[in-house]
Write an enzyme that holds these catalytic residues in place. Sequence first.
Site: not given
Length: 302
Positions: A82, A118
Amino acid sequence: MSAQPDWHEWCESISGATTVTGVFGWPVRHTLSPPMHNAAFAALGLNWAYVPFGVHPDALATAIAGIDALGIRGVNVTIPHKAAVVEYLDKLDPMAEMLEAVNTVDVCDGRLSGYNTDGPGFVASMHEIGWSAEGRAVTIIGAGGSSRAVAYALLLDKPGRLSIINRTPEKAETMARLLAEIAPADVEAAGDITVGGLTGKVAEQLVRDADIIVDCTSVGMYPDVDVAPVVPPEWLHEGQLVCDLTYNPRQTVLLDAARRHGAATLDGTGMLVHQGAIAFEKWTSQQAPVEVMRQALWRQLG
Ligand code: NAP
């Protein structure tokens, strides 16, 4: 729209015209995203497919270069890529730029754009059950990658106050400083974040006084499901919303304790579904069939 896609028919539909999406991770074996997205494509009658790509960290740059070369429409990016993926992208949305972390890559005219869905995914899952952070006291437990994303998105929901407690308090301090730096100027709570450890009077007060508690630690995650909750159950009570980002199991030891003490609960599957739904909408420009995605996820989790 069919809630139960015909998998056999769907598999046979893979053809030269199929648009490919997927997820880059290492290891990627346990990802729950493919059935969730494939069920959504099938439900909307889209000739699209979502596949897992096991990308070793040493191969990330090559894999990213391959996205456009292979005609892949977009990918999700998961652990451990990420943060590392950021340097290979052409553009970042403001949230990904602030957090220096990306979980969704979208391809447009050969250019790769990075997003972080997210945090917005978590907030959407909370709104979905009728809760908002606006004006409320929010305590986040944990100071890792997901905590940072969730905290930033929660700040945009304008909480009355935000606190962060973590096993390693120094990491909570660092995170609070970062949030204060990157939050928009009109988010007052960002300038006054209380931090602490997981034990002692300060932690107890921050949990007891919170309206919303969000556990962003991995405590209680499979296979270590029979551990003590990350905070003592007696700190939880009626009137609170207790959220756990862990989705396997859905009913974590913390959520079990919260329910027994009269609090409302939210498990991590809502966030997983909504972060996926936001990515789905970026790639397809169509409204994601959230319920189809949720059912596909729940089927996998049993
Ligand atoms: P991470 O970056 O590794 O952070 C882990 C956090 O957990 C740290 O704050 C760490 O504290 C804390 N922690 C670990 N073991 C602990 C223990 N025994 N006692 C107390 N604290 C402990 O992990 P992450 O990527 O943020 O993921 C955290 C959880 O969120 C995982 O369960 C993951 O599956 C879940 N998650 C869910 C979604 C979703 O869509 N629902 C998305 C992302 C992540 P220290 O700083 O002291 O080490």
